[in-house]
Scaffold this active site. Structure first.
Site, mmCIF file in Angstrom:
data_model
loop_
_atom_site.group_PDB
_atom_site.id
_atom_site.type_symbol
_atom_site.label_atom_id
_atom_site.label_comp_id
_atom_site.label_asym_id
_atom_site.label_seq_id
_atom_site.Cartn_x
_atom_site.Cartn_y
_atom_site.Cartn_z
ATOM 1 N N TYR A 1 0.938 -1.088 -0.068
ATOM 2 C CA TYR A 1 -0.014 -0.178 0.120
ATOM 3 C C TYR A 1 0.903 1.331 0.031
ATOM 4 O O TYR A 1 0.883 1.924 0.827
ATOM 5 C CB TYR A 1 -0.806 -0.070 1.259
ATOM 6 N N GLY B 1 5.923 8.218 0.891
ATOM 7 C CA GLY B 1 7.167 7.879 2.017
ATOM 8 C C GLY B 1 7.788 6.682 1.620
ATOM 9 O O GLY B 1 9.041 7.023 1.378
ATOM 10 N N HIS B 2 7.057 5.601 0.970
ATOM 11 C CA HIS B 2 7.821 4.477 0.487
ATOM 12 C C HIS B 2 8.776 5.106 -0.697
ATOM 13 O O HIS B 2 9.806 4.423 -0.876
ATOM 14 C CB HIS B 2 6.871 3.410 0.175
ATOM 15 N N HIS C 1 2.953 4.767 -0.611
ATOM 16 C CA HIS C 1 2.790 5.891 -0.582
ATOM 17 C C HIS C 1 4.080 6.595 -1.058
ATOM 18 O O HIS C 1 5.007 6.120 -1.116
ATOM 19 C CB HIS C 1 2.049 6.641 0.422
ATOM 20 N N ASP D 1 8.369 5.068 11.804
ATOM 21 C CA ASP D 1 8.444 3.955 12.858
ATOM 22 C C ASP D 1 9.868 4.047 13.609
ATOM 23 O O ASP D 1 10.703 3.110 13.364
ATOM 24 C CB ASP D 1 8.181 2.625 11.996
ATOM 25 N N MET E 1 2.992 10.587 6.528
ATOM 26 C CA MET E 1 2.475 9.825 5.526
ATOM 27 C C MET E 1 2.274 8.351 5.974
ATOM 28 O O MET E 1 3.378 7.774 6.779
ATOM 29 C CB MET E 1 3.261 9.796 4.439
ATOM 30 N N SER E 2 1.316 7.713 5.832
ATOM 31 C CA SER E 2 1.024 6.376 6.370
ATOM 32 C C SER E 2 0.089 5.476 5.611
ATOM 33 O O SER E 2 -1.038 6.260 5.423
ATOM 34 C CB SER E 2 0.837 6.442 7.798
HETATM 35 O O1 PAF Z 1 7.565 -1.033 8.546
HETATM 36 C C1 PAF Z 1 7.080 -1.943 8.104
HETATM 37 O O2 PAF Z 1 6.328 -1.821 6.908
HETATM 38 C C2 PAF Z 1 6.944 -3.458 8.472
HETATM 39 O O3 PAF Z 1 7.134 -3.392 10.090
HETATM 40 C C3 PAF Z 1 8.398 -4.082 8.042
HETATM 41 C C4 PAF Z 1 9.581 -3.379 8.369
HETATM 42 C C5 PAF Z 1 8.103 -4.312 6.620
HETATM 43 C C6 PAF Z 1 8.151 -5.734 8.486
HETATM 44 O O4 PAF Z 1 7.220 -6.302 8.315
#
Ligand code: PAF
Length: 291
Positions: free
Chosen positions: A32, A36-37, A34, A150, A184-185
Site C-alpha cells: 500500500y 514515503g515509500h 505512498h 516508525d 504519511m502512512s
Molecule cells: O514497517 C513495516 O512496514 C514493517 O514493519 C516491516 C519493516 C516491513 C516488517 O514487516
C-alpha cells in the site's frame, strides 16, 4: 522489473547479482505504497546497484485483535509505484512459505521493545525482527532502508543488526509528510474526512512542543502536557502514549539537556497513528519537515 514470489528464486536472483559485484539494497514494506515509500526506494536506488522491494503483510507482527485482515492492500498500485521508482525486483512471498507448518523460531530484541509500541502491542516487534531477519537472509542485502516514522522499529532493527553481527547497513530516512504536516502512512487510508481533519492535531501538537522547547521548556512533564492538551482538545483523537525520551535507548527523560525524541501514538477513529520528532535546540516543525 522482476516480480518474484518464490523464496528460492529470490535467493538465487540476489546471489547472482552479488556474484557479479552488485551491492543490493532492500526496502522491506507491507505494501500500500505512498510517497514515503517512494522516498525509501529513491534512497535505496542512490545507495546500491540493485534495489529489491519486499511487499509482505507480515501476520506475525499483528496482535489477534489488530488489523491484519483489513490492512490496506493494492498490489497493482504498488507495482506501478515500484516501476516508477526504478525498483529492480519486487519480492512478494506467500505467508504459507514464510511461516511453513511447524515454524517456531523468533528473534527478540529484549529491552528496546518493552516500551511504547512494544508495551501496547505485545509480540509486535518480535514479529518485525523475525521477518526482517528472514528477509535479510533471503535477499542478502548490503543495505536496508527503513523510515524513521516508525522510529522505535528503526532502533530495534539497528539493535538486532548490531547484536547479531549482521552484515547489513541500516539506512534511516526522515518521515515524509502531507502538506499539513501529517506523517504519511498506509493507515491514513482508514481516516474518513472528519477524522483526517482531526488528525492534524498530531503535527500541530508536535509543532507547539517544538516551539516551547525552542523557547526553553525542558521539563518532560511540561512538554508532554502541551501535546496532551492539544490532542485531548480534539474529540475524535485519543492519546495512547506520549513520551519524551532518550534518542537511542528510548528511556524516559525527566528533563531534556540538549536533545530528546518525542514519540506519540494516537487513535483517530479506527486508525492508530504514530509519529515522532527530534527535540533539539535548533528547532523543528512538521510543516517545514513536509517541504
Ligand atoms: O514497517 C513495516 O512496514 C514493517 O514493519 C516491516 C519493516 C516491513 C516488517 O514487516
Amino acid at each position: 522489473m522482476k516480480i518474484i514470489e518464490d523464496i528460492r528464486e529470490m535467493r538465487r536472483y540476489a546471489k547472482e547479482a552479488r556474484a557479479k559485484g552488485a551491492a543490493v539494497a532492500l526496502v522491506p514494506t507491507m505494501g500500500y505504497l505512498h510517497a514515503g515509500h517512494a522516498e525509501l526506494l529513491r534512497v535505496a536506488r542512490e545507495s546500491a546497484d540493485l534495489v529489491v522491494l519486499s511487499i509482505f503483510v507480515n501476520p506475525m507482527q499483528f496482535g489477534p485483535k489488530e488489523d491484519y485482515q483489513t490492512y490496506p492492500r493494492d498490489i497493482n498500485g504498488d507495482m506501478k509505484l515500484a516501476a516508477q521508482t526504478g525498483v529492480d525486483a519486487v519480492f512478494v512471498p506467500y505467508a504459507a512459505d514464510m511461516y511453513h507448518h511447524g515454524f517456531q523460531t523468533f528473534v527478540n530484541v529484549e529491552e528496546l521493545t518493552k516500551v511504547l509500541c512494544g508495551e501496547v502491542r505485545p509480540g509486535h516487534f518480535r514479529g518485525v525482527t523475525t521477518v526482517v531477519l528472514k528477509l535479510f537472509n533471503i535477499v542478502g542485502p548490503a543495505k536496508a532502508v527503513f523510515g524513521k516514522k516508525d522510529y522505535q522499529q528503526y532502533l530495534v532493527v539497528r539493535r538486532m543488526v548490531e547484536d547479531l553481527n549482521l552484515d547489513v547497513e541500516i539506512i534511516g530516512v526522515e518521515t515524509m509528510r502531507e502538506p499539513d504536516g501529517l506523517a504519511m502512512s498506509s493507515r491514513n487510508s482508514y481516516l474518513d474526512p472528519a477524522e483526517r481533519l482531526a488528525a492534524r492535531c498530531i503535527p500541530r501538537a508536535m509543532d507547539e512542543v517544538n516551539a516551547a522547547f525552542f523557547d526553553g521548556t525542558r521539563a518532560s512533564a511540561s512538554l508532554i502536557d502541551i501535546v496532551k492538551k492539544i490532542i485531548e482538545n480534539e474529540p475524535l483523537a485519543v492519546v495512547e502514549y506520549i513520551s519524551v525520551c532518550d534518542t537511542e535507548t528510548l528511556a524516559d527523560l525527566e528533563y531534556v539537556e540538549d536533545s530528546a525524541r518525542l514519540l506519540l501514538a494516537v487513535k483517530v477513529g479506527k486508525a492508530r497513528l504514530i509519529d515522532n520528532c527530534l527535540l533539539e535546540k535548533k528547532g523543528w516543525s512538521a510543516s517545514l519537515d513536509s517541504l
